[in-house]
Enzyme design. Structure first.
Site, PDB file in Angstrom:
ATOM      1  N   HIS A  19       8.738  -1.215  -3.478  1.00 23.99           N
ATOM      2  CA  HIS A  19       8.151  -0.598  -4.672  1.00 23.99           C
ATOM      3  C   HIS A  19       8.748   0.808  -4.768  1.00 23.99           C
ATOM      4  O   HIS A  19       8.707   1.566  -3.789  1.00 23.99           O
ATOM      5  CB  HIS A  19       6.639  -0.431  -4.535  1.00 23.99           C
ATOM      6  CG  HIS A  19       5.865  -1.712  -4.427  1.00 23.99           C
ATOM      7  ND1 HIS A  19       5.147  -2.066  -3.320  1.00 23.99           N
ATOM      8  CD2 HIS A  19       5.680  -2.710  -5.327  1.00 23.99           C
ATOM      9  CE1 HIS A  19       4.534  -3.225  -3.535  1.00 23.99           C
ATOM     10  NE2 HIS A  19       4.856  -3.651  -4.740  1.00 23.99           N
ATOM     11  N   HIS A  44       8.777 -11.074  -7.529  1.00 24.86           N
ATOM     12  CA  HIS A  44       7.819 -10.119  -6.972  1.00 24.86           C
ATOM     13  C   HIS A  44       6.380 -10.543  -7.219  1.00 24.86           C
ATOM     14  O   HIS A  44       5.870 -10.461  -8.337  1.00 24.86           O
ATOM     15  CB  HIS A  44       8.045  -8.711  -7.518  1.00 24.86           C
ATOM     16  CG  HIS A  44       7.168  -7.689  -6.866  1.00 24.86           C
ATOM     17  ND1 HIS A  44       7.348  -7.279  -5.561  1.00 24.86           N
ATOM     18  CD2 HIS A  44       6.066  -7.032  -7.297  1.00 24.86           C
ATOM     19  CE1 HIS A  44       6.412  -6.406  -5.233  1.00 24.86           C
ATOM     20  NE2 HIS A  44       5.618  -6.239  -6.276  1.00 24.86           N
ATOM     21  N   ASP A  72       4.128  -9.471 -10.103  1.00 27.44           N
ATOM     22  CA  ASP A  72       3.293  -8.707  -9.182  1.00 27.44           C
ATOM     23  C   ASP A  72       2.110  -9.597  -8.781  1.00 27.44           C
ATOM     24  O   ASP A  72       2.083 -10.782  -9.111  1.00 27.44           O
ATOM     25  CB  ASP A  72       2.822  -7.390  -9.819  1.00 27.44           C
ATOM     26  CG  ASP A  72       2.826  -6.243  -8.808  1.00 27.44           C
ATOM     27  OD1 ASP A  72       2.739  -6.522  -7.602  1.00 27.44           O
ATOM     28  OD2 ASP A  72       2.917  -5.088  -9.214  1.00 27.44           O
ATOM     29  N   GLU A 116       6.975   3.890  -9.131  1.00 29.50           N
ATOM     30  CA  GLU A 116       6.118   3.092 -10.011  1.00 29.50           C
ATOM     31  C   GLU A 116       5.285   3.968 -10.949  1.00 29.50           C
ATOM     32  O   GLU A 116       4.981   3.549 -12.067  1.00 29.50           O
ATOM     33  CB  GLU A 116       5.178   2.230  -9.135  1.00 29.50           C
ATOM     34  CG  GLU A 116       4.188   1.399  -9.924  1.00 29.50           C
ATOM     35  CD  GLU A 116       3.309   0.529  -9.035  1.00 29.50           C
ATOM     36  OE1 GLU A 116       3.401   0.654  -7.794  1.00 29.50           O
ATOM     37  OE2 GLU A 116       2.543  -0.279  -9.583  1.00 29.50           O
ATOM     38  N   GLU A 123       5.955  -7.212   4.833  1.00 27.56           N
ATOM     39  CA  GLU A 123       5.852  -5.828   4.382  1.00 27.56           C
ATOM     40  C   GLU A 123       5.451  -4.872   5.490  1.00 27.56           C
ATOM     41  O   GLU A 123       4.620  -5.191   6.341  1.00 27.56           O
ATOM     42  CB  GLU A 123       4.817  -5.723   3.258  1.00 27.56           C
ATOM     43  CG  GLU A 123       4.752  -4.339   2.647  1.00 27.56           C
ATOM     44  CD  GLU A 123       3.815  -4.278   1.464  1.00 27.56           C
ATOM     45  OE1 GLU A 123       4.300  -4.054   0.348  1.00 27.56           O
ATOM     46  OE2 GLU A 123       2.599  -4.460   1.658  1.00 27.56           O
ATOM     47  N   HIS A 139       2.376 -10.898  -4.864  1.00 27.19           N
ATOM     48  CA  HIS A 139       1.632 -10.756  -3.603  1.00 27.19           C
ATOM     49  C   HIS A 139       0.593 -11.871  -3.619  1.00 27.19           C
ATOM     50  O   HIS A 139      -0.461 -11.728  -4.236  1.00 27.19           O
ATOM     51  CB  HIS A 139       0.882  -9.424  -3.525  1.00 27.19           C
ATOM     52  CG  HIS A 139       1.720  -8.199  -3.748  1.00 27.19           C
ATOM     53  ND1 HIS A 139       2.087  -7.360  -2.723  1.00 27.19           N
ATOM     54  CD2 HIS A 139       2.236  -7.649  -4.873  1.00 27.19           C
ATOM     55  CE1 HIS A 139       2.798  -6.344  -3.214  1.00 27.19           C
ATOM     56  NE2 HIS A 139       2.900  -6.500  -4.528  1.00 27.19           N
ATOM     57  N   SER A 151       1.698   5.581   6.989  1.00 27.39           N
ATOM     58  CA  SER A 151       2.152   6.967   6.887  1.00 27.39           C
ATOM     59  C   SER A 151       1.692   7.808   8.070  1.00 27.39           C
ATOM     60  O   SER A 151       2.218   8.887   8.302  1.00 27.39           O
ATOM     61  CB  SER A 151       1.601   7.572   5.591  1.00 27.39           C
ATOM     62  OG  SER A 151       0.185   7.450   5.586  1.00 27.39           O
ATOM     63  N   HIS A 209       6.797  -0.898   1.755  1.00 30.12           N
ATOM     64  CA  HIS A 209       5.794  -0.775   0.690  1.00 30.12           C
ATOM     65  C   HIS A 209       6.223   0.227  -0.376  1.00 30.12           C
ATOM     66  O   HIS A 209       6.286  -0.114  -1.551  1.00 30.12           O
ATOM     67  CB  HIS A 209       4.403  -0.427   1.246  1.00 30.12           C
ATOM     68  CG  HIS A 209       3.391  -0.289   0.147  1.00 30.12           C
ATOM     69  ND1 HIS A 209       3.015   0.931  -0.356  1.00 30.12           N
ATOM     70  CD2 HIS A 209       2.734  -1.218  -0.585  1.00 30.12           C
ATOM     71  CE1 HIS A 209       2.145   0.737  -1.349  1.00 30.12           C
ATOM     72  NE2 HIS A 209       1.967  -0.558  -1.498  1.00 30.12           N
TER      73      HIS A 209
HETATM   74  C1  BEZ Z   1      -0.943   4.001   4.720  1.00 31.37           C
HETATM   75  O1  BEZ Z   1      -0.530   4.942   5.381  1.00 31.37           O
HETATM   76  O2  BEZ Z   1      -1.339   2.956   5.233  1.00 31.37           O
HETATM   77  C2  BEZ Z   1      -0.955   4.129   3.221  1.00 31.37           C
HETATM   78  C3  BEZ Z   1      -0.422   5.262   2.622  1.00 31.37           C
HETATM   79  C4  BEZ Z   1      -0.411   5.345   1.247  1.00 31.37           C
HETATM   80  C5  BEZ Z   1      -0.940   4.342   0.472  1.00 31.37           C
HETATM   81  C6  BEZ Z   1      -1.478   3.217   1.064  1.00 31.37           C
HETATM   82  C7  BEZ Z   1      -1.489   3.102   2.452  1.00 31.37           C
HETATM   83 FE   FE2 Z   2       3.780  -5.175  -6.017  1.00 31.51          FE
END
Ligand code: BEZ
Ligand code: FE2
Length: 422
Positions: A215, A65, A319, A218, A150, A67, A154, A188
């Site tokens: 993830h 893991h 990470d 966390e 990835e 990035h 939302s 994500h």
């Molecule tokens: C997004 O919708 O892109 C998002 C939501 C929560 C955390 C980070 C990004």
């Molecule tokens: Fe991560």
């Protein structure tokens, strides 16, 4: 064909067997024999051979893991509190991905990250890619790569765009597909991926049998959000997205989505309760812990005994540099050995070594992670203090760099004598 040998050949198998003055005979495809070094040299006369004094040979390590795209984040993000960290990620989003931050190009920063991996004996990475900027650099590197495209998002209005963008990146990564470059999928997190998007992406992953990374649990903030749609994330969505939403899932309903997937790596799981662990165990999931990242963002470490209760293999990762100071897996191992001060030293050091070798590939088709005939010829060589018996703690405490690294039977890293760590 060639032979390498060392004071200790550490198989990283279930019994943690170690060959003293051991040797490995291999070609570019696979391990052909493991025996005493002298025995192999006698058996395969004329085959080039090299003995590493005061060294241990292990399987090349796996950092499942990281990035790489966040390799120029040092000093820009807020550590010490998960919510404040995530706020700082969103506030600095544009700056973080600038092509040239403080005179260092993102490409150079990513190259440095790859070097940190190789120098710490890592031959295999699970790289989470948010944008695809790291695609070519990873595909061209000597590393074996599980390339996790990835998906994040939302906001209901943009899901189709995000899905198409994900599909395009997945296709791009498929053009580099090879035995050592495997396209995969990352979700994500439950707080950042809309359930409609998750459904569509998992359908693709299932159909194409792609490994998955996510993830999960966390932070306490995430746990509270999944349990009650309250706390930090309630104000987070209002502040950054101007939306009043509730969580798309409970922890359990999120896990339900992964029921029929294979080879899923759950990352962090600091707040996973026994029900979540039981569910992950049932689907043969693995858990990746990133102790340094967890310390910096959540001031907490995962309890390895809780995983043991459910028979979940523990894997260790670094990470990215958005939550760590380096991508050195040796740093991560050493810090973990010190930080878990209630664990018996030597048995835990062994467990840590297995977490970056054998455990990473359990229940997968990768012929990696332990030294056995027929497995791929990927090895790391570490200088350790001279002792009669192998001590895993000595490798973790004293090896600051790998002295040599072989991937596919080819030596990809060579350190000269002055830079040796002992
Ligand atoms: C997004 O919708 O892109 C998002 C939501 C929560 C955390 C980070 C990004
Ligand atoms: Fe991560």
């Amino acid at each position: 064909m060639q032979i390498i040998g060392a004071d200790f050949v550490v198989l990283c198998d279930a019994e943690f067997r170690v060959f003293k003055r051991g040797g490995i005979c291999f070609d570019s495809k696979e391990i052909l024999a493991i025996d005493s070094y002298e025995g192999l040299c006698a058996q395969y006369k004329g085959v080039p051979s090299q003995y590493f004094e005061s060294c241990a040979i292990t399987p090349a390590l796996a950092n499942l893991h990281l990035h790489l795209e966040f390799s120029q984040n040092a000093g820009l993000l807020h550590f010490g509190n998960f919510g404040k960290w995530l706020d700082s990620v969103l506030e600095n989003r544009e700056v973080l991905m600038q092509e040239n931050l403080e005179g260092i190009s993102l490409k150079t920063a990513m190259q440095q990250g790859i070097q940190e991996c190789l120098q710490s004996g890592v031959g295999f990475v699970g790289a989470v890619s948010s944008y695809g900027y790291d695609l070519k650099i990873l595909a061209d590197s000597p590393l074996r790569v599980l390339y996790f495209n990835e998906v994040i998002g939302s906001k209901a209005g943009v899901l189709d765009f995000l899905f198409q963008n994900f599909l395009a990146r997945l296709e791009d990564s498929k053009s580099f597909q090879s035995e050592s470059f495997i396209p995969a999928v990352a979700i994500h997190s439950p707080y950042s991926v809309h359930s409609k998007l998750l459904e569509k992406v998992l359908e693709v992953a299932r159909k194409e049998n792609l490994p998955l990374s996510v993830h999960f649990l966390e932070s306490l903030a995430e746990k509270e959000w999944l349990e009650s749609s309250k706390g930090y994330f309630k104000s987070f969505f209002k502040r950054f997205f101007g939306e009043e939403i509730t969580s798309f899932y409970s922890a359990q309903s999120f896990l339900e989505f992964f029921k029929n997937t294979k080879n899923t790596y759950f990352v962090h799981c600091l707040e996973a309760d026994s029900l979540a662990l039981e569910t992950i165990a049932k689907m043969q999931g693995k858990i990746i812990t990133c102790p340094k990242s967890n310390r910096l963002l959540n001031s907490k470490l995962l309890n390895p005994r809780a995983l043991e209760r459910y028979g979940i293999p523990l894997c260790l990762g670094t990470d990215g540099k958005s939550s760590n100071d380096s991508l050195s897996l040796l740093d991560e191992l050493r810090i973990a050995l010190f930080a878990y001060c209630n664990e018996p030293l030597e048995s835990f050091a062994r467990e840590l070594l297995l977490s970056v070798t054998r455990n990473a590939f359990l229940n997968t088709t990768f012929k990696l992670g332990s030294l056995q005939v027929g497995n791929l010829a990927d090895f790391a060589v570490f200088k350790i203090p001279k002792t009669r018996e192998f001590l895993a703690q000595n490798l973790i405490l004293y090896a600051r760099w790998a002295n040599a690294l072989y991937i596919n039977g080819v030596e990809v890293l060579k350190r000269n004598a002055e830079t040796n760590n002992l």
